[in-house]
Design an enzyme around this catalytic site. Sequence first.
Site, PDB file in Angstrom:
ATOM      1  N   ASN A  87       0.846  -1.186   0.000  1.00 47.05           N
ATOM      2  CA  ASN A  87       0.000   0.000   0.000  1.00 47.05           C
ATOM      3  C   ASN A  87       0.883   1.238   0.000  1.00 47.05           C
ATOM      4  O   ASN A  87       2.088   1.159   0.269  1.00 47.05           O
ATOM      5  CB  ASN A  87      -0.932   0.002   1.222  1.00 47.05           C
ATOM      6  CG  ASN A  87      -2.092  -0.957   1.049  1.00 47.05           C
ATOM      7  OD1 ASN A  87      -3.064  -0.665   0.377  1.00 47.05           O
ATOM      8  ND2 ASN A  87      -1.978  -2.145   1.665  1.00 47.05           N
ATOM      9  N   HIS A  88       0.293   2.374  -0.279  1.00 48.92           N
ATOM     10  CA  HIS A  88       1.083   3.600  -0.425  1.00 48.92           C
ATOM     11  C   HIS A  88       1.666   4.057   0.913  1.00 48.92           C
ATOM     12  O   HIS A  88       1.097   3.789   1.974  1.00 48.92           O
ATOM     13  CB  HIS A  88       0.226   4.713  -1.023  1.00 48.92           C
ATOM     14  CG  HIS A  88      -0.184   4.453  -2.442  1.00 48.92           C
ATOM     15  ND1 HIS A  88       0.714   4.419  -3.486  1.00 48.92           N
ATOM     16  CD2 HIS A  88      -1.410   4.201  -2.991  1.00 48.92           C
ATOM     17  CE1 HIS A  88       0.071   4.161  -4.619  1.00 48.92           C
ATOM     18  NE2 HIS A  88      -1.211   4.019  -4.340  1.00 48.92           N
ATOM     19  N   SER A  89       2.784   4.752   0.837  1.00 46.55           N
ATOM     20  CA  SER A  89       3.423   5.285   2.034  1.00 46.55           C
ATOM     21  C   SER A  89       2.501   6.268   2.732  1.00 46.55           C
ATOM     22  O   SER A  89       1.755   7.013   2.084  1.00 46.55           O
ATOM     23  CB  SER A  89       4.732   5.992   1.663  1.00 46.55           C
ATOM     24  OG  SER A  89       5.629   5.112   1.028  1.00 46.55           O
ATOM     25  N   ALA A 106       3.716  -0.108  -3.797  1.00 44.97           N
ATOM     26  CA  ALA A 106       2.572   0.593  -4.390  1.00 44.97           C
ATOM     27  C   ALA A 106       2.959   1.937  -4.977  1.00 44.97           C
ATOM     28  O   ALA A 106       2.324   2.423  -5.921  1.00 44.97           O
ATOM     29  CB  ALA A 106       1.470   0.779  -3.342  1.00 44.97           C
ATOM     30  N   ASP A 107       4.000   2.547  -4.431  1.00 44.59           N
ATOM     31  CA  ASP A 107       4.408   3.877  -4.904  1.00 44.59           C
ATOM     32  C   ASP A 107       5.127   3.823  -6.249  1.00 44.59           C
ATOM     33  O   ASP A 107       5.335   4.863  -6.885  1.00 44.59           O
ATOM     34  CB  ASP A 107       5.324   4.544  -3.869  1.00 44.59           C
ATOM     35  CG  ASP A 107       4.621   4.813  -2.554  1.00 44.59           C
ATOM     36  OD1 ASP A 107       3.399   5.050  -2.578  1.00 44.59           O
ATOM     37  OD2 ASP A 107       5.282   4.767  -1.503  1.00 44.59           O
TER      38      ASP A 107
END
Length: 628
Positions: free
Chosen positions: A231-233, A241-242
């Site tokens: 998942n994003h930071s 994810a980034d």
Amino acid sequence: MTRLLQISVLVIVLGFVPAVSAGWWDQAPYNETSQIDQALVSFSFATNASLPVQELDLYGVTSLCYHCLYPLLFSFNESVLSTNLTIYTSFTFQFQVRNTSNYTLHDFSYDFDEHGVYSVQFDIAADGSMSHTVDVLVEPEDAFKPIYIWLGALLGAWILWFLGLWLYNQRQLRLQRVPAGDKKTDGKAGQGASVKPNSSARVHSLDTFRGCALCVMIFVNYGGGDYWFFNHSAWNGLTVADLVFPWFIFIMGAAIPLSFKALEKKGVPAREVLYKIFRRAVILFGLGLLVINNIWDITMPRIPGVLQRFSISYLVVSLTVYLVPERKAASPPMAVNAAREDDEERQISPLLTPPPGYKTAEPEWSAFTERPSFVRIVLNEFTPWLLQWFIMLSLVFTWLMLTFLVDVPGCGRGYLGPGGIGDFGMYPDCTGGAAGYLDKLVFGTKFIYQSPTCQSVYLTGAYDPEGGLGSLTSIFICWLGVQLGRIVMNNKDHGPRLVRASVWGIVLCSIGGGLCGFARNGGVIPLNKNMWSLSFVLVMAGLGFLVWSLAYVLVDIFKLWNGAPMKYVGMNSIVIYCGHEVLNEYFPLSWNMPIPTHAQVLSSNLIGVICWNLIAFYMFQIKFFINI
């Protein structure tokens, strides 16, 4: 036959993994209050302890939250000496025990594991000092076990895939009675390296790169198994994810000069090319608005978005590449020397007898060797497009000026933090600094993203990671992708392509890493996907060059992999992206899980990705492609 084999392997994976994982598929947490990445922790004071003050407060925060205030978790007093709390387990959790004067009496940190039950007991000594002990009451689960099983299943499917292709090819050879030594390479996987690329052949590594980025994007958007690194930071830093969104823009940029070259060969007039550019940009922007908003409720539509960012980046970069004139690159030294020698031969004709003692003057260009110098190679990467580079660097300069010089009310200039409880609560309403402020000023707070990834960690308000200011740096990473397209287009041998792409990758990663101090929360400009910081786009572009180089070696040079099935996704990327966004709640792409576990969520997300690969493969088989 080979297509049937590929589909069979995917079907085996779809059915085999859930069957093998039956032991953990339906395994629910030990109680309903313990969800994914949570543990139940009992906090209490020793029975022989007497509180030195009337009340003690327990504060706690995850280590993911950088320079954060400690939120209050619970207040103890003489009548309430224990409590049960659910604690986040993905990162180390930090605690403080304070008195009513907000003085810290005791602090400690601990790594809790998923679905474990723990007991933390505080003890107060006669001198007023505090200590603690941690006991494990119920052993935690291995949160990464589903990843191990799925990796094994996918690796097994991959081996079966190539083994099946090899057996099929061997069978065909026997049927045709063709000696193995006479077998011609036809571009299939595993049939050796090509010495020189076919100038008219499609570079399959570009489709493979695009398809891989989109597959990871689908996996991430579906949930990424609810693992933090998928998942994003929350704010600064980098996760899997980034990577995918900036890489998708990067590879879109690589396709721009190649598509323009194809249109030029077809003799398409400039007016029609410009029409195509504007039409594609408008369609992308419109699709973006439809995909992220509920068409039945347009009271608060979100204006910025992923496809909108694609649209803006594509429009600006395409117009720059197509309309801004380029200067022809300097002739290679070999060509220059040959031309000069021809001039000398014409000037000193054999019909004319030179005077006694005449010596030919050594021309000044003779200092060049047959191999171009390093300086000339570097200059040739920039000089033909100096005006275009000036435009793009002006956008980067504009981003820097707006980011660091806009005086945001209550936040000052140059703030790059998450706001909320971050930075010790000094800037609670300053999420993103100038980027967040300008988005709210232009679009309005109600028309930007209401649930950013930083919200759950830093307790922030609305912030849009696809906002307006970040569009400037996304344009720049798209432009850097154009350089990859030009490397492919202007170099016909494998060596120059690989060397140039690798050098670009190393240099960009070094510059971006230097800006962020090679640390998550360090440097002059931190690595931040939420803001699309300059360090972030430089590192992402550099990694894009390097990852493409690896794909080029595997797919186009040694042909160890034909890019399937990801390349089929890359050939129909817009359809697959829009489809996965619109149909993400429909079975078998996803299903309802009353009490989700990592195993269930990961399986659901991966099966969703596999389904879209099958759809892309079927579209390829029937030659159904949609381009805008």
